[in-house]
Motif scaffolding. Structure first.
Motif, mmCIF file in Angstrom:
data_model
loop_
_atom_site.group_PDB
_atom_site.id
_atom_site.type_symbol
_atom_site.label_atom_id
_atom_site.label_comp_id
_atom_site.label_asym_id
_atom_site.label_seq_id
_atom_site.Cartn_x
_atom_site.Cartn_y
_atom_site.Cartn_z
ATOM 1 N N SER A 72 0.825 -1.222 0.000
ATOM 2 C CA SER A 72 0.000 0.000 0.000
ATOM 3 C C SER A 72 0.855 1.266 0.000
ATOM 4 O O SER A 72 0.391 2.329 -0.417
ATOM 5 N N HIS A 73 2.112 1.153 0.446
ATOM 6 C CA HIS A 73 3.033 2.294 0.463
ATOM 7 C C HIS A 73 4.035 2.227 -0.692
ATOM 8 O O HIS A 73 5.066 2.914 -0.678
ATOM 9 N N ASN A 74 3.734 1.369 -1.687
ATOM 10 C CA ASN A 74 4.614 1.193 -2.851
ATOM 11 C C ASN A 74 6.035 0.797 -2.466
ATOM 12 O O ASN A 74 7.018 1.227 -3.093
ATOM 13 N N ARG A 75 6.125 -0.048 -1.438
ATOM 14 C CA ARG A 75 7.445 -0.490 -0.978
ATOM 15 C C ARG A 75 7.528 -2.013 -0.901
ATOM 16 O O ARG A 75 8.365 -2.561 -0.193
ATOM 17 N N LEU A 76 6.690 -2.697 -1.628
ATOM 18 C CA LEU A 76 6.661 -4.151 -1.566
ATOM 19 C C LEU A 76 7.988 -4.760 -2.023
ATOM 20 O O LEU A 76 8.518 -5.661 -1.375
ATOM 21 N N ASP A 77 8.528 -4.283 -3.140
ATOM 22 C CA ASP A 77 9.791 -4.835 -3.651
ATOM 23 C C ASP A 77 10.908 -4.682 -2.626
ATOM 24 O O ASP A 77 11.709 -5.606 -2.429
ATOM 25 N N GLU A 78 10.942 -3.528 -1.984
ATOM 26 C CA GLU A 78 11.963 -3.268 -0.965
ATOM 27 C C GLU A 78 11.815 -4.229 0.211
ATOM 28 O O GLU A 78 12.805 -4.791 0.706
ATOM 29 N N LYS A 79 10.575 -4.440 0.653
ATOM 30 C CA LYS A 79 10.312 -5.344 1.774
ATOM 31 C C LYS A 79 10.654 -6.784 1.403
ATOM 32 O O LYS A 79 11.248 -7.530 2.201
ATOM 33 N N LEU A 80 10.310 -7.201 0.209
ATOM 34 C CA LEU A 80 10.611 -8.561 -0.248
ATOM 35 C C LEU A 80 12.126 -8.788 -0.304
ATOM 36 O O LEU A 80 12.616 -9.855 0.069
ATOM 37 N N LYS A 81 12.858 -7.794 -0.780
ATOM 38 C CA LYS A 81 14.315 -7.914 -0.849
ATOM 39 C C LYS A 81 14.917 -8.052 0.550
ATOM 40 O O LYS A 81 15.845 -8.842 0.767
ATOM 41 N N THR A 82 14.378 -7.289 1.499
ATOM 42 C CA THR A 82 14.864 -7.369 2.881
ATOM 43 C C THR A 82 14.615 -8.761 3.464
ATOM 44 O O THR A 82 15.510 -9.377 4.038
ATOM 45 N N LEU A 83 13.399 -9.258 3.301
ATOM 46 C CA LEU A 83 13.044 -10.574 3.832
ATOM 47 C C LEU A 83 13.783 -11.700 3.120
ATOM 48 O O LEU A 83 14.037 -12.753 3.707
ATOM 49 N N ALA A 84 14.134 -11.477 1.876
ATOM 50 C CA ALA A 84 14.832 -12.516 1.111
ATOM 51 C C ALA A 84 16.283 -12.679 1.548
ATOM 52 O O ALA A 84 16.894 -13.727 1.323
ATOM 53 N N LYS A 85 16.847 -11.654 2.194
ATOM 54 C CA LYS A 85 18.277 -11.673 2.540
ATOM 55 C C LYS A 85 18.591 -12.441 3.820
ATOM 56 O O LYS A 85 19.750 -12.809 4.052
ATOM 57 N N TYR A 86 17.591 -12.673 4.674
ATOM 58 C CA TYR A 86 17.873 -13.370 5.934
ATOM 59 C C TYR A 86 18.390 -14.774 5.652
ATOM 60 O O TYR A 86 17.821 -15.516 4.852
#
Length: 264
Positions: A160-174
């Protein structure tokens, strides 16, 4: 006892071990007039200072490492800190104890494998997932624990804040992502698509642990779409360990014990 031996004893008593180890060399240098007594004492004491600085630095490194581990554990977001030692394997005889304890070695992390715990509520899925996560965090590997419903809400908010790609990249790095309680609440199509994107980004790059009360045959119903469910399962089950726990709930064992005793 001669003065030389008395000197060695005093140096050892005072824990001036560098001076003790090097005193003979400096006595020879002094006797051969290659160094004077002042220069020799300075260099001997300097050796001792260097040793103490090394010890102090090592101690500081140990303290920093411990703080780093505590930060990793705190950041991971575990619901509680449960260890392998606290798990009652006798209550869940269906489990292969050796297999479970091998996860403590974190070989699956190095091999980028997944672990899926499947079973009814209360059988210890979250406990085991947390125990593995703690070991990972203690080894300074990035770890993140999140309830599936909370994960969905996080992804929707990011979208909803147009930050999905950024969030997915963060979660993918763990190095290890633990998604707890998949299947306890229905998942709409939008959420299913987001979860697929996350699993796809992590596929063969980092390890994921899933706990679920739903057999894989029911995931089509859970996600409301067989194609998405199969795509998610295809990536999760490739290079994975599936642990089915068919025992009774830990939460009811005391109640069952009390009921049994009341009948006697």
């Amino acid at each position: 006892m001669n003065n030389y031996n008395k000197l060695l004893n005093n140096l050892e008593t005072l824990k001036l071990l560098k001076m003790r180890d090097n005193i003979d060399s400096y006595i020879d240098l002094i006797n051969n007039k290659k160094k004077d007594i002042i220069e020799s004492l300075y260099e001997l004491t300097n050796l001792e200072i260097e040793l103490r600085n090394e010890k102090a630095m090592y101690g500081e490194i140990e303290i920093l490492n411990e703080k780093r581990i505590q930060h990793s554990i705190q950041f991971a977001g575990f619901p509680y800190q449960k260890t392998f030692e606290e798990f009652d394997f006798s209550f869940q005889p269906c489990l292969n104890k050796a297999q479970i304890l091998d996860f403590k070695n974190l070989r699956f992390i190095e091999n980028k494998e997944n672990i899926l715990f499947v079973g009814s509520p209360g059988v210890g899925k979250t406990h085991l997932a947390t125990a593995i996560g703690l070991e990972n965090a203690k080894n300074n590997h990035t770890t993140y624990f999140i309830n599936c419903n909370d994960l969905i809400e996080t992804l929707k908010k990011a979208h909803s804040h147009n930050r999905l790609d950024e969030k997915l990249k963060t979660l993918a790095k763990y190095r290890l992502l633990i998604i707890d309680e998949v299947g306890y609440l229905p998942i709409d199509l939008e959420a299913a698509n987001m979860l697929f994107q996350l699993i796809n980004k992590r596929y063969e790059k980092n390890s994921t642990i899933i706990t679920t009360n739903k057999p894989f045959s029911k995931w089509g119903e859970l996600f409301g779409d067989n194609m998405i469910a199969n795509a998610i399962l295809d990536r999760l089950l490739h290079h994975s360990h599936v642990i089915s726990i068919t025992g009774k709930s830990y939460r009811t064992k005391d109640i069952l014990a009390d009921t049994s005793n009341s009948k006697e």
